[in-house]
Design an enzyme around this catalytic site. Sequence first.
Site, short mmCIF file in Angstrom:
data_model
loop_
_atom_site.label_atom_id
_atom_site.label_comp_id
_atom_site.label_asym_id
_atom_site.label_seq_id
_atom_site.Cartn_x
_atom_site.Cartn_y
_atom_site.Cartn_z
N GLU A 90 0.81 -1.22 0.00
CA GLU A 90 0.00 0.00 0.00
C GLU A 90 0.84 1.28 0.00
O GLU A 90 0.38 2.35 0.41
CB GLU A 90 -0.99 0.00 1.17
CG GLU A 90 -2.00 -1.12 1.08
CD GLU A 90 -3.13 -1.02 2.10
OE1 GLU A 90 -3.23 0.03 2.77
OE2 GLU A 90 -3.90 -1.97 2.23
N GLU A 94 -5.71 -8.88 0.74
CA GLU A 94 -6.48 -8.55 1.95
C GLU A 94 -7.92 -8.26 1.56
O GLU A 94 -8.18 -7.49 0.65
CB GLU A 94 -5.93 -7.30 2.66
CG GLU A 94 -4.64 -7.48 3.40
CD GLU A 94 -4.25 -6.21 4.14
OE1 GLU A 94 -5.16 -5.47 4.61
OE2 GLU A 94 -3.04 -5.93 4.25
#
Length: 398
Positions: A133, A245
């Site tokens: 991220e 995720e």
Amino acid sequence: MRVSTSALAAGALATLASAGENYLGFNSGAMKTDQSAKFKADFLAEFTTAQGLKGAPGKFDAVRLYTNIQAYSKNDPIEAFDAAIETNTKILLGLWTSGTDSIDNEVTALKNGLKKYGKKLADLIIGVSIGSEDLYRISVTGLKNDPKGVGAGPDVITGFIKEFKDSFADSDIASVPIGHVDTWDSWTNGSNKAVIDAVDWIGVDEYPYYEDTKGNDIKNAGTLFDNAYDATIGAAGGKPVWVTETGYPYTGIKWGQAVASVENAEYYWQEVGCRRLFNKTPTFWYNLRDSNGANKQSFAITNNLSTTPRFNLTCPTHFDTPSSTSSGANKPTPTSGSGSSSSGGVSPTPSGTPSESGSPSGSGSSPSNTDQPGGAASLTMIGATFLVAVFGTTFALM
């Protein structure tokens, strides 16, 4: 450098073997909810429970790690390696790349692990994620949520990818596919195309729970997931997409129309996991156990690592979510292979929602993805996505 045909053949066989498997696993950070470190026994308990979950739609025998470095050390190999070997748990490695100009300690820790465990470890490694991220945290949405957020741009990520490949070119993991993990709207942003070009696969983190500008009632969660997932597939230019995720909280604050509850967590498991992901594409669910005490939402599907989950994991035969119309919908995603790269159509960037709990933006970023190595001495607070960064500059997740 001359490369033997036998070496090339071995690499090709490894790639083919990897491509034939769709992994099921969970995410596992280096710290517990009280911010104490995990050691071998902690990882062993997680991996044992994951493989013994009652009613699971397959064997959850894979794990996604965020670092190679054991907590409280500079570059010792994480003790999850030893636990994985003991339980035959496949490993998606992770290297922390935000807020740093070096991955030397990550590389050293992994080399130390390979030296210590040899093929027993190497044969369990199914992929490597260079960063997590990083692109999101320096995006417009990421900076809106956390103006002090620490991320990394495409040039930094691609540089680390090259460095990692060079470092392990002659190792037992030379043929392991390399990827990067980020939010779906980071992948559809054409300015990040260089990262897509540089990797073998891309990992996407998606949380419809946080899509509060898009009608995020639980009944719409499957459609919101599909829209983001299909946009990611479109941007990937034929490269495999792994879901690194996703999940739904069983308790926590209301987020837009989204209500955290055990019932809704089960519904999300069914409508997203069962319908779209499990045994179709490499999937790492968030999560087996709660690990971030600062997060106001809790995602664990187990209580104290019991093999009896909070809700029924058995997949139904009927689903409420309409079928996706994407060309990539409901098609198994191979686990390796480069494919050609192209920039996908840029999807609208969802509005971000700042959160003291560390929950991400409306882009569906991870609720507390903060695992980052560094050293035991310092504690660093770096904002919404990083809630409590411990262990150098890191490890607030899991």
